[in-house]
Design a protein around this motif. Structure first.
Motif, PDB file in Angstrom:
ATOM      1  N   LEU A   1      -0.934 -40.136  16.947  1.00  0.00           N
ATOM      2  CA  LEU A   1      -1.103 -41.609  17.037  1.00  0.00           C
ATOM      3  C   LEU A   1      -0.804 -41.734  18.453  1.00  0.00           C
ATOM      4  CD1 LEU A   1      -0.848 -44.559  15.903  1.00  0.00           C
ATOM      5  CD2 LEU A   1       1.427 -44.260  15.911  1.00  0.00           C
TER       6      LEU A   1
ATOM      7  N   GLN B   1      -1.503 -44.766  21.958  1.00  0.00           N
ATOM      8  CA  GLN B   1      -1.697 -46.111  22.301  1.00  0.00           C
ATOM      9  C   GLN B   1      -3.055 -46.190  22.895  1.00  0.00           C
ATOM     10  OE1 GLN B   1       1.819 -47.795  24.573  1.00  0.00           O
ATOM     11  NE2 GLN B   1       2.452 -48.551  22.556  1.00  0.00           N
ATOM     12  N   ALA B   2      -3.707 -47.245  22.951  1.00  0.00           N
ATOM     13  CA  ALA B   2      -4.957 -47.472  23.997  1.00  0.00           C
ATOM     14  C   ALA B   2      -4.690 -47.069  25.167  1.00  0.00           C
ATOM     15  CB  ALA B   2      -5.539 -48.777  23.388  1.00  0.00           C
TER      16      ALA B   2
ATOM     17  N   PRO C   1      -9.125 -48.065  20.591  1.00  0.00           N
ATOM     18  CA  PRO C   1      -8.886 -48.255  19.045  1.00  0.00           C
ATOM     19  C   PRO C   1     -10.133 -47.832  18.107  1.00  0.00           C
ATOM     20  CG  PRO C   1      -8.179 -50.173  20.088  1.00  0.00           C
ATOM     21  CD  PRO C   1      -8.701 -49.382  21.265  1.00  0.00           C
TER      22      PRO C   1
ATOM     23  N   THR D   1     -10.484 -44.254  16.537  1.00  0.00           N
ATOM     24  CA  THR D   1      -9.769 -43.760  15.647  1.00  0.00           C
ATOM     25  C   THR D   1     -10.563 -43.378  14.672  1.00  0.00           C
ATOM     26  OG1 THR D   1      -7.957 -45.541  15.925  1.00  0.00           O
ATOM     27  CG2 THR D   1      -8.365 -44.602  13.795  1.00  0.00           C
TER      28      THR D   1
ATOM     29  N   THR E   1      -5.416 -41.402  15.421  1.00  0.00           N
ATOM     30  CA  THR E   1      -5.168 -42.864  15.477  1.00  0.00           C
ATOM     31  C   THR E   1      -4.776 -43.536  16.726  1.00  0.00           C
ATOM     32  OG1 THR E   1      -4.490 -42.635  13.188  1.00  0.00           O
ATOM     33  CG2 THR E   1      -3.991 -44.594  14.173  1.00  0.00           C
ATOM     34  N   VAL E   2      -5.608 -44.577  17.165  1.00  0.00           N
ATOM     35  CA  VAL E   2      -5.399 -45.099  18.575  1.00  0.00           C
ATOM     36  C   VAL E   2      -4.823 -46.725  18.214  1.00  0.00           C
ATOM     37  CG1 VAL E   2      -6.242 -45.820  20.713  1.00  0.00           C
ATOM     38  CG2 VAL E   2      -7.211 -43.844  19.549  1.00  0.00           C
ATOM     39  N   SER E   3      -3.964 -47.143  18.736  1.00  0.00           N
ATOM     40  CA  SER E   3      -3.204 -48.316  18.320  1.00  0.00           C
ATOM     41  C   SER E   3      -3.540 -49.143  19.544  1.00  0.00           C
ATOM     42  CB  SER E   3      -1.758 -48.426  18.096  1.00  0.00           C
ATOM     43  OG  SER E   3      -1.193 -47.717  19.237  1.00  0.00           O
ATOM     44  N   SER E   4      -3.683 -50.562  19.293  1.00  0.00           N
ATOM     45  CA  SER E   4      -4.001 -51.455  20.384  1.00  0.00           C
ATOM     46  C   SER E   4      -2.929 -52.261  21.026  1.00  0.00           C
ATOM     47  CB  SER E   4      -5.023 -52.521  19.718  1.00  0.00           C
ATOM     48  OG  SER E   4      -4.520 -53.254  18.826  1.00  0.00           O
TER      49      SER E   4
END
Length: 123
Positions: A10, A12-13, A87, A90, A120-123
């Motif tokens: 995981l 972050q963007a 994101p 992902t 997984t890339v979170s925005s």
């Protein structure tokens, strides 16, 4: 050849990850190698590939300039350096191997597949 992909996680963007694909067997140098990804509800898509000689690389337009594929013959390992993640990157990322370079972007041309690693890339 047996392939094992790892290094997902995981992030972050805007962040970075490096995926690795370790290959077993003594003919690592004979194979062209590729990375593919599959997001939920979508088909598996080409990400990047490298020829058996390592002399040429291919990247999907969606990742060009952000991702870089490479291989280390001494370690029988392929890498995917992923920078400036978004994101939409992902997915589960799979590594694959095949003989020859014809239609190197087509997943159906690959003979061996690893088990996949989640990115997984979170925005």
């Amino acid at each position: 050849v047996q392939l094992q992909a790892y290094g997902g996680g995981l992030v972050q963007a805007g962040g970075s990850l490096r995926l690795s694909c370790a290959a077993s067997g003594r003919t690592f140098s004979s194979y062209a190698l590729g990375w593919f990804r599959q997001a939920p509800g979508k088909e598996r898509e080409f990400v990047a590939a490298i020829t058996w000689s390592g002399g040429r690389t291919y990247h999907a337009d969606s990742v060009k300039g952000r991702f870089t594929i490479s291989r280390d013959y001494a370690k029988s390992t392929m890498y995917l350096q992923m920078n400036s993640l978004k994101p939409e990157d992902t997915a589960v990322y799979y590594c694959a191997a095949r003989y020859g370079n014809y239609e190197i972007r087509q997943p159906g041309r690959y003979d061996y597949w690893g088990q996949g690693t989640q990115v997984t890339v979170s925005s």
